[in-house]
Design a protein around this motif. Structure first.
Motif, PDB file in Angstrom:
ATOM      1  N   PRO A  76      18.638 -12.570  92.508  1.00 31.47           N
ATOM      2  CA  PRO A  76      17.418 -12.857  91.687  1.00 31.47           C
ATOM      3  C   PRO A  76      17.774 -13.754  90.744  1.00 31.47           C
ATOM      4  O   PRO A  76      18.873 -14.158  90.510  1.00 31.47           O
ATOM      5  CB  PRO A  76      17.372 -11.408  91.188  1.00 31.47           C
ATOM      6  CG  PRO A  76      18.717 -10.620  91.122  1.00 31.47           C
ATOM      7  CD  PRO A  76      19.347 -11.406  92.364  1.00 31.47           C
ATOM      8  N   ALA A  77      16.650 -14.311  89.922  1.00 27.32           N
ATOM      9  CA  ALA A  77      17.127 -15.263  88.747  1.00 27.32           C
ATOM     10  C   ALA A  77      17.798 -14.191  87.649  1.00 27.32           C
ATOM     11  O   ALA A  77      17.278 -13.077  87.685  1.00 27.32           O
ATOM     12  CB  ALA A  77      15.581 -15.692  88.306  1.00 27.32           C
ATOM     13  N   ILE A  78      18.420 -14.785  86.928  1.00 25.36           N
ATOM     14  CA  ILE A  78      19.229 -13.998  85.879  1.00 25.36           C
ATOM     15  C   ILE A  78      19.061 -14.383  84.465  1.00 25.36           C
ATOM     16  O   ILE A  78      18.867 -15.606  84.171  1.00 25.36           O
ATOM     17  CB  ILE A  78      20.817 -14.053  86.136  1.00 25.36           C
ATOM     18  CG1 ILE A  78      21.024 -13.273  87.205  1.00 25.36           C
ATOM     19  CG2 ILE A  78      21.252 -13.348  84.814  1.00 25.36           C
ATOM     20  CD1 ILE A  78      20.843 -11.730  87.227  1.00 25.36           C
ATOM     21  N   ILE A  79      18.376 -13.543  83.564  1.00 20.89           N
ATOM     22  CA  ILE A  79      18.212 -13.999  82.137  1.00 20.89           C
ATOM     23  C   ILE A  79      19.086 -13.017  81.450  1.00 20.89           C
ATOM     24  O   ILE A  79      19.035 -11.763  81.473  1.00 20.89           O
ATOM     25  CB  ILE A  79      16.730 -13.650  81.689  1.00 20.89           C
ATOM     26  CG1 ILE A  79      15.931 -14.465  82.656  1.00 20.89           C
ATOM     27  CG2 ILE A  79      16.604 -14.118  80.187  1.00 20.89           C
ATOM     28  CD1 ILE A  79      14.387 -14.158  82.215  1.00 20.89           C
ATOM     29  N   PHE A  80      20.294 -13.638  80.882  1.00 21.85           N
ATOM     30  CA  PHE A  80      21.196 -12.805  80.194  1.00 21.85           C
ATOM     31  C   PHE A  80      20.400 -12.439  78.864  1.00 21.85           C
ATOM     32  O   PHE A  80      19.656 -13.296  78.135  1.00 21.85           O
ATOM     33  CB  PHE A  80      22.517 -13.709  79.829  1.00 21.85           C
ATOM     34  CG  PHE A  80      23.181 -13.556  81.171  1.00 21.85           C
ATOM     35  CD1 PHE A  80      24.067 -12.436  81.469  1.00 21.85           C
ATOM     36  CD2 PHE A  80      23.405 -14.755  81.775  1.00 21.85           C
ATOM     37  CE1 PHE A  80      24.594 -12.702  82.790  1.00 21.85           C
ATOM     38  CE2 PHE A  80      24.217 -15.006  82.766  1.00 21.85           C
ATOM     39  CZ  PHE A  80      24.750 -13.815  83.314  1.00 21.85           C
ATOM     40  N   THR A  81      20.648 -11.291  78.242  1.00 26.08           N
ATOM     41  CA  THR A  81      20.189 -10.767  77.117  1.00 26.08           C
ATOM     42  C   THR A  81      21.164 -10.687  75.896  1.00 26.08           C
ATOM     43  O   THR A  81      20.815 -10.047  74.978  1.00 26.08           O
ATOM     44  CB  THR A  81      19.177  -9.533  77.194  1.00 26.08           C
ATOM     45  OG1 THR A  81      20.004  -8.496  77.952  1.00 26.08           O
ATOM     46  CG2 THR A  81      18.113  -9.685  78.104  1.00 26.08           C
ATOM     47  N   THR A  82      22.068 -11.241  75.953  1.00 27.43           N
ATOM     48  CA  THR A  82      23.144 -11.110  74.992  1.00 27.43           C
ATOM     49  C   THR A  82      23.844 -12.685  74.879  1.00 27.43           C
ATOM     50  O   THR A  82      24.039 -13.066  75.971  1.00 27.43           O
ATOM     51  CB  THR A  82      24.374 -10.167  74.733  1.00 27.43           C
ATOM     52  OG1 THR A  82      24.830  -9.939  76.071  1.00 27.43           O
ATOM     53  CG2 THR A  82      23.652  -8.866  74.561  1.00 27.43           C
ATOM     54  N   ALA A  83      24.025 -12.942  73.845  1.00 32.20           N
ATOM     55  CA  ALA A  83      25.258 -14.323  73.604  1.00 32.20           C
ATOM     56  C   ALA A  83      26.370 -13.907  73.889  1.00 32.20           C
ATOM     57  O   ALA A  83      26.974 -12.813  73.606  1.00 32.20           O
ATOM     58  CB  ALA A  83      25.098 -14.819  72.097  1.00 32.20           C
ATOM     59  N   TYR A  84      27.074 -14.947  74.649  1.00 34.04           N
ATOM     60  CA  TYR A  84      28.639 -14.738  75.051  1.00 34.04           C
ATOM     61  C   TYR A  84      29.517 -15.570  74.196  1.00 34.04           C
ATOM     62  O   TYR A  84      29.712 -15.354  73.054  1.00 34.04           O
ATOM     63  CB  TYR A  84      28.530 -15.132  76.609  1.00 34.04           C
ATOM     64  CG  TYR A  84      30.089 -14.201  77.001  1.00 34.04           C
ATOM     65  CD1 TYR A  84      30.089 -13.009  76.855  1.00 34.04           C
ATOM     66  CD2 TYR A  84      31.042 -15.068  77.399  1.00 34.04           C
ATOM     67  CE1 TYR A  84      31.344 -12.442  77.602  1.00 34.04           C
ATOM     68  CE2 TYR A  84      32.151 -14.833  78.049  1.00 34.04           C
ATOM     69  CZ  TYR A  84      32.328 -13.287  78.065  1.00 34.04           C
ATOM     70  OH  TYR A  84      33.438 -12.698  78.600  1.00 34.04           O
TER      71      TYR A  84
END
Length: 253
Positions: A76-84
């Motif tokens: 799937p397409a990934i949208i991360f929801t925290t900054a790394y």
């Protein structure tokens, strides 16, 4: 577009659901997950097109989930929801993988969803090259029939190559893994020792080394009746490492 929300914080999941319901008529929320293991399982069950994925989660973090998804044919397409970190975030952007810094803004979420709709396998290949180098894993992810299962590395007695797979043996059960034995040796070299060209054994689980009448050395592991043969070429090294480990009671590096 089917969306899966993975976040260990219930309030964060509720906020994302609320924002998505306000923003996009063509988005369907098909599942939620409170950790990485459940996220992978829910994705297998639903075939979600987009995964809103928190990076920091228990059991298996978001980056490890991304690595596992990268092995599949149609991730799937990934949208991360925290900054790394800044370097990683720049890399995610460069490969059309968006990230959302909490608290998530409505306009940023809408933009991320639009980017995710045109995500591609080629972009995934680019993402994999930019994923931060992972630390040594605390768990391994294996597939058992149609479900994913996490095995704590500390519970693994040995790895043994078997044709194109590697057998992962715990005191209770054996699993199949497709990671190469050499890669496992490189990653867990401080905890596992190679005893044969086809086997790595956990120093934590070695009960004793037994010499057979023909001079062949065997490893006896705690909680397992099966004994593993040590190659003659590696016998001296195995004895030395085992003695040093017992004396220090710490994994070797």
């Amino acid at each position: 577009m089917k969306v899966l929300i993975a976040d260990d914080e219930k309030l964060a999941r509720l906020r994302l659901k609320s924002l998505l319901n306000e923003l996009a008529e063509d988005v369907q929320i098909v599942a939620e997950a409170e950790n990485g293991r459940v996220a992978l399982q829910k994705w297998q069950e639903t075939g979600a097109d987009i995964m809103l994925l928190d990076i920091r989660m228990p059991d298996m973090d978001g980056l490890d989930v991304a690595r596992e998804l990268a092995k599949t044919q149609s991730p799937p397409a990934i949208i991360f929801t925290t900054a790394y970190d800044e370097h990683a975030l720049q890399a995610f952007d460069a490969n059309a993988v968006d990230y959302l810094l909490k608290p998530i803004r409505k306009d940023r979420l809408l933009n991320a969803i639009q980017k995710a709709k045109v995500f591609s396998r080629a972009k995934w290949d680019g993402l994999v090259q930019w994923l931060p180098e992972r630390p040594v894993r605390s768990h391994l992810c294996v597939q058992v029939q149609t479900r994913l299962h996490l095995i704590p590395v500390k519970d693994i007695v040995f790895f043994q190559a078997d044709q194109k797979y590697v057998i992962v043996r715990t005191p209770q059960k054996a699993y199949l893994l497709d990671d190469p034995l050499k890669a496992l040796e490189d990653e867990f070299g401080g905890l596992f020792i190679r005893i044969h060209r086809n086997a790595l054994v956990s120093l934590l689980h070695i009960e004793d080394l037994e010499k057979q009448p023909d001079g062949q050395l065997q490893v006896k592991c705690q909680g397992i009746d099966e004994k593993l043969v040590v190659s003659r070429r590696l016998a001296a090294k195995v004895r030395t490492c085992f003695k040093e480990f017992k004396r220090n009671k710490t994994p070797l590096r």
